[in-house]
Design an enzyme around this catalytic site. Structure first.
Site: not given
Ligand code: IVH
Length: 711
Positions: A42, A44, A123, A308, A444
């Protein structure tokens, strides 16, 4: 944060607007990103309303990144395209720990001396979007598109609640000149199920999974629809980035992926849950197993882990193949599918009368959970999937407990399978069911159907209906369960003596309930009663329109589709629903009983529009640009003269009143051939000068005052 309006010499509107925007973004971040609100909803809303009022009065303070824009804006015709400054690559996939090993070995061959540490995040199963901030302000958002060029979805992304419209910097800290943030637009599992349920009840499209729902919601041309969808943006990377004071790029600013992610989080962006550094390839393998086990507990759908290389210098050295980075691998989880037999399909009747087919399956374990039932959503879905009763089917859990029938295993057919015939009558009350134009659901429409009844009565007494104080869902459920109430009309026959026999109900409260129902009957307006009936597509707003056009329910019941569609905001779909409601015999019986009970409001006759005092009666006006008076004041003048004031330009607008610095609405009005006037011309209209129908004899060109000739 202090409220400067308390300070002596209250700030001017510009300062207060800036302050309110800052406060709203701050509390938005606490709520949607940190999940730790400091103020109530509220409070907000009060701040938001204050800002909306100030922005209405001061159009010159308009800003596309104002938190008021999170509600979305008028539809656009299509999405523009725009090139990504750095290509958005895909990821290479692995499907097992063996794949991971092989990938690591290849990495070691490429970089024999490197110490391999990784950043691992889930992912996310959504769609990739790049959001661009310039000097801290969100200026654009692009879908991934083909990786080179994406669609501009800025207006839609502004409605995404956890996305900062302005980056959160420390006091005195300069924001990056440019920051391109990449991430995934997702819908939480719980939000996905709520959305699908609502879609199902509305007879709308149901989405196969959260990813489709996220994609479908983001690619709406009308950003108001996107605003109503529970989208989230979770950042996983950075495109181009630049800070003032030398060529300070991402690689100069951060040594690792982890550092970059920490900075994104500090700047106010949401990041994937459970992301973190793994010191070795083995640690990634362990994390993969942990993440797979935790998959069901996560609020979002994930379909793997992305590993990564954490060291950004090493990422740069490794570079990309044509398709994907050499420094990252998506390690997918095994699919959770199983085969079983679809034994039968049964129909359930839901709250709004929608018939939902449910598949009863021979129980089977899918990823550790026994599945015995799955919704088939509607008749079209059964046909689209091509499943027959008795089929061997593929069943999957798309990342959580709700299972889905993927389709039949056609080669396993024996010939004994039968097509499911969708019933044309309600399995509970046997009324004929209807399928309204544009809907996928059979429904229905009998308000006395026992399955629909309970919710119907709850709606009838609720705020959206007659608003009977002291009669809530609990009491209604009790009354229905005990057979004391089977229809809204029964409420008016309740006697205190009988009510008092119920559990947890004393004589005094029984009397109070009966008195509240009597009071509601006396006070009920036609508008409230129409809304209370729960006619499909007839909410409070449409009920108001109908109550203004018809004197009572008899008159409304006699209205034809043509009569109804002649009214504002009522299209063929709504008109059809109203007709279907009044045709139903059970509904007719209900109305008869309401009349007998004394609940039969008659609409107050509308004051006849006096042409002298209402020179703009029946006219539609739109204001744009900076007017010499407050926007609210001009609007009040227009409404007092009988005009309807709208906020979007269309052919239905009779006059566009354009102030200084009028922008796109003026251009659009000219394209559409809508008459345009300035404020002086508007005053002339109020005095009845030049108020003839635009386009008619003596139309805008012939009007007096300073009406602009737009030809
Ligand atoms: S890194 C250079 N991290 O997966 C590539 N992608 O299969 C950078 N995705 O198009 C992507 N979670 O949409 C990255 N934690 C994550 C992700 C992720 C989902 C998706 C993203 C990408 C697709 C590729």
């Amino acid at each position: 944060m202090t409220d400067a309006s308390d300070a002596p010499g209250a700030p001017g509107p510009a300062a207060r607007v800036a302050e309110l925007r800052g406060l709203l973004e701050y509390h938005n971040h606490r709520y949607y990103v940190l999940d730790d609100p400091e103020i109530t909803d509220a409070q907000y809303d009060a701040l938001l309303r204050e800002l909306q009022a100030l922005e209405r009065e001061h159009p010159e303070l308009d800003d596309p990144n104002s938190p008021t824009r999170r509600v979305g804006g008028a539809p656009r015709e299509g999405f523009e395209k725009r090139a990504h400054s750095l290509g958005m690559f895909s990821l290479d996939n692995g499907f097992s720990l063996d794949d991971w090993q092989a990938w690591v070995e290849r990495l070691r061959r490429l970089e024999p001396d490197a110490e391999l540490a990784f950043w691992a995040d889930p992912k996310m199963d959504g769609l990739a979007v790049e959001v661009i901030y310039e000097n801290g302000a969100l200026t654009a958002a692009l879908t991934r598109g083909d990786g080179e060029t994406g669609e501009v979805v800025t207006a839609n992304m502004r409605t995404v609640r956890n996305l900062p419209l302005t980056l959160r910097t420390a006091p005195g800290e300069a924001p990056p000149e440019l920051l391109e943030v990449r991430g995934e637009v997702v819908i939480a599992k719980a939000d996905f199920h709520a959305l699908n349920q609502a879609q199902e009840e509305e007879g709308g499209k149901v989405f196969a999974n959260p990813r489709n729902a996220a994609a479908g919601s983001l690619r709406q041309l009308d950003s108001r629809i996107t605003a109503a969808r529970p989208l989230r943006f979770l950042a996983y990377g950075v495109g181009l980035a630049r800070w003032a004071g030398g060529a300070r790029s991402a690689f100069e600013r951060w040594a690792t992926q982890g550092e970059a992610m920490a900075e994104l989080e500090r700047l106010g962006l949401g990041v994937p849950p459970r992301a973190g550094r793994c010191e070795s390839p083995e640690a990634v393998a362990a994390r993969y197993e942990e993440m797979a086990a935790a998959r069901d507990e996560l609020p979002f759908e994930i379909d793997g882990l992305v590993a990564k290389v954490d060291d950004l210098a090493l990422q740069q050295a490794l570079g990309f193949t044509a398709r994907a980075p050499r420094w990252a691998l998506a390690l997918k989880f095994p699919p959770r599918q199983a085969r079983t037999v679809l034994e039968t399909i049964e129909i359930q009747v839901g709250r709004t009368g929608v018939l939902t087919p449910v598949a009863y399956l021979r129980p089977v374990s899918v990823g550790g959970v026994t599945v015995a039932r799955a919704t088939l959503h509607n008749e079209d879905e059964i046909r689209a999937k091509g499943v027959l009763v008795g089929d061997t089917v593929l069943v999957q859990r798309a990342g959580d407990v709700i299972p889905e029938v993927v389709g039949p295993v056609v080669e396993a057919r024996t010939g004994a399978e039968r097509e499911f015939v969708f019933p044309r009558e309600c399995p509970v009350c046997r009324s004929a069911v209807v399928r309204l134009e544009g809907e996928v659901a059979w429904r229905c429409v009998n308000v006395s159907c026992p399955a629909v009844l309970r919710q119907g009565i709850v709606h009838f007494v609720s705020k959206a209906g007659l608003d009977i104080q002291g009669v809530g869902r609990k009491l209604v459920e009790q009354l229905v369960a005990q057979g004391m109430v089977q229809s809204p009309a029964d409420l008016f026959a309740l006697r205190p003596g009988v009510l008092a026999q119920m559990e947890r109900m004393g004589v005094k409260s029984a009397e109070n309930v009966v008195a509240a129902i009597a009071r509601a009957r006396e006070a009920a307006s036609l508008e409230a009663l129409i809304a209370a009936l729960g006619i499909r597509h007839v909410g409070e707003r449409t009920a108001r329109t109908l109550a203004a056009a018809f004197t009572d329910l008899d008159a409304l019941g006699r209205a034809t589709v043509e009569d109804l569609t002649a009214l504002d905001d009522i299209g063929p779909e709504v008109a059809g629903a109203i007709r279907a409601f009044f045709r139903n015999e059970n509904n007719q019986r209900l109305l008869g009983r309401l009349r007998e009970a004394g609940l039969w409001p008659v609409a107050a006759p509308r004051p006849e529009a006096d042409p002298a005092s209402q020179p703009l009666a029946g006219r539609t006006l739109l204001f744009t640009g900076a007017l010499p008076v407050a926007r609210g004041q001009a609007q009040a003048l227009a409404e007092a003269a009988g005009a309807r004031v709208v906020s979007a330009i269309s052919k239905k607008v009779d006059w566009l009143v354009a102030g200084e610095k009028a922008g796109s609405k003026l251009d659009k009005a000219q394209t559409l051939g809508v008459a345009v006037t300035d404020y002086a011309g508007f005053l002339a209209l109020l005095e009845g000068r030049g108020a003839q129908a635009p386009g008619g004899a003596g139309g805008p060109g012939a009007a007096q005052g300073s009406l602009l000739d737009i030809s």
